[in-house]
Design a protein around this motif. Sequence first.
Motif, short mmCIF file in Angstrom:
data_model
loop_
_atom_site.label_atom_id
_atom_site.label_comp_id
_atom_site.label_asym_id
_atom_site.label_seq_id
_atom_site.Cartn_x
_atom_site.Cartn_y
_atom_site.Cartn_z
N THR A 193 39.84 47.05 42.35
CA THR A 193 40.72 47.75 43.30
C THR A 193 40.01 48.11 44.60
OG1 THR A 193 40.17 49.90 42.32
CG2 THR A 193 42.09 48.74 41.40
N ASN A 194 38.85 47.51 44.85
CA ASN A 194 38.05 47.97 45.99
C ASN A 194 38.55 47.44 47.32
OD1 ASN A 194 36.99 45.64 44.48
ND2 ASN A 194 35.60 45.42 46.22
N SER A 195 39.40 46.40 47.33
CA SER A 195 39.96 45.91 48.59
C SER A 195 41.22 45.12 48.29
CB SER A 195 38.96 45.01 49.32
OG SER A 195 38.82 43.77 48.64
N THR A 196 42.06 44.93 49.32
CA THR A 196 43.26 44.13 49.14
C THR A 196 42.90 42.71 48.73
OG1 THR A 196 44.29 45.39 50.93
CG2 THR A 196 45.43 43.42 50.19
N LYS A 197 41.87 42.14 49.36
CA LYS A 197 41.49 40.76 49.04
C LYS A 197 41.06 40.64 47.58
CE LYS A 197 38.72 36.86 50.66
NZ LYS A 197 38.32 36.43 49.31
N ILE A 199 41.98 42.59 45.13
CA ILE A 199 43.19 42.76 44.30
C ILE A 199 43.97 41.45 44.23
CG2 ILE A 199 45.47 43.86 44.21
CD1 ILE A 199 44.11 46.40 45.34
N LEU A 200 44.22 40.85 45.41
CA LEU A 200 45.03 39.64 45.45
C LEU A 200 44.33 38.46 44.80
CD1 LEU A 200 46.61 39.88 49.00
CD2 LEU A 200 47.74 40.26 46.82
N ASP A 201 43.03 38.34 45.01
CA ASP A 201 42.28 37.25 44.37
C ASP A 201 42.43 37.32 42.86
OD1 ASP A 201 41.47 36.20 46.78
OD2 ASP A 201 39.44 37.04 46.70
N CYS A 202 42.36 38.52 42.33
CA CYS A 202 42.49 38.68 40.88
C CYS A 202 43.93 38.48 40.42
CB CYS A 202 41.98 40.06 40.46
SG CYS A 202 42.09 40.35 38.67
#
Length: 484
Positions: A193-197, A199-202
Amino acid sequence: MVRYKDVVDASKEGPACPLPIQWSGPEYYVDEDCLTINVYTPSNKVDKPLPVIFFIHAGGFYSMTGRSDLAGPHYLLDRDVVFVAINYRLASLGFLSAGDKYAPGNNGFKDQVSALRWVQRNIAAFGGDPNLVTITGCSAGSISVMLHMISPMSKGLFHRGISMSASPVSKAPTPKHQFHLAKQQAEILNCPTNSTKAILDCLNTKTWRELGNSLTGFFDSAGDPIGLWGAVVEQDFGQERFLTMQPLDAIRQGKMHTVPYIISQTKHEFFWKAYSILQNQTLTDRMNSQFEQAAPFSFLLPEENIQTVAKTLKEKYLQNKPLVNDEASAKNLGTLYGDSVVGFGVHRLANLMCLHSKHPVYYYQFSYIGNNSHYQDPKTGKPLGAAHHDDMIYVFSLSYQFPLIETSSPHSHKVDELTAIWYNFARYGDPNPRPDTPELGSLSWPVMKPDQRKYLDFGDKLTIQENMSEDRFKIWEELYPIIY
């Protein structure tokens, strides 16, 4: 955009957008490739293009579908209209927003715009008039309808609007992002949850089924909060933006493309939510002992000034009495749920629009109680009120839950009345009787005006009344004041 080289067999319904299997059942047709449009035309031959009724389904932006079991065309097609029902992406797939270039938000609304553009290009081939499109919606769909009047993407794509039981202007401004929901989605699926990228990558490694089934993790045992995802005011990262300014500012500044508009709510909206609390002693005890902490979550209240708000609501709605499992508590708590989640926002929307719209605004309350309701007493099987979504029972054949209302039914006249109102409004921008809609009798439904706030009460009879529930909504106006 997909272009098909050959004839496409579209005679079977497409899937619903991803939903939890616990909600839809294992046999229900669900798939990520879900952006489908259902078009229905009357069987009789008509010599001129027909008005188009375009329906945006309910479900809090996280559930339901435009499939025919939730938006059955059977009643509306007794009228000379072309009916269109659509899907749009739901929950995180449709509304994840972080306020950055990775997730600016509003994808589900952009799906709706794509469907409206499709109608403009193609509906004439189905006998529909692209210059006579009425966008309609209930709950989340109701919010959508109003936002299309503000969105620069939607201008010119429709010509009338019907918003039933929800509003995008209520107690708080529209946010610029909902990163907390993106973070919560990541946590539910064990993503960083440390960044939007990150989050989205996962999340991109997860299947649509995993994303759909994860939805239940957002709610508590009482089914709260009722609302989660929604519109965001998009920042400019070079993308086409659905919403570029606050809805309230757009309305007050006249920066909208208004059309003739019907706005409504039901008389008892979310009254049934009280039972989910009062029939569970743990939840009742929590609401009694931690009302201030529970109120923002349960009643969708801003955290700002919550001490004063909670104190006032507890006094005005609950008379400062402890909640117990009895009729008085159920009535008071149910009214609080309904007013907070739907009623006040709709009241505010109707009052703003009748003041600022260039076109007529009609307001109604649905108070009719028939044989069926979206909440029925578990012991008697009988409705207890006119609940959220209940007017939909008389517009659509909702086969997922209710039997078809036959013409011999004592309730069929309500189908006739409500579809006549929609038919007249779709044709003329005025819902009042015409020679070919005798079901409406001598109804004379006036336009709502700032100093004459008249509305139609859609009960056993159609009656004109004034100042809908304004004694209660005055409480909210004082708690959340705006300049109209």
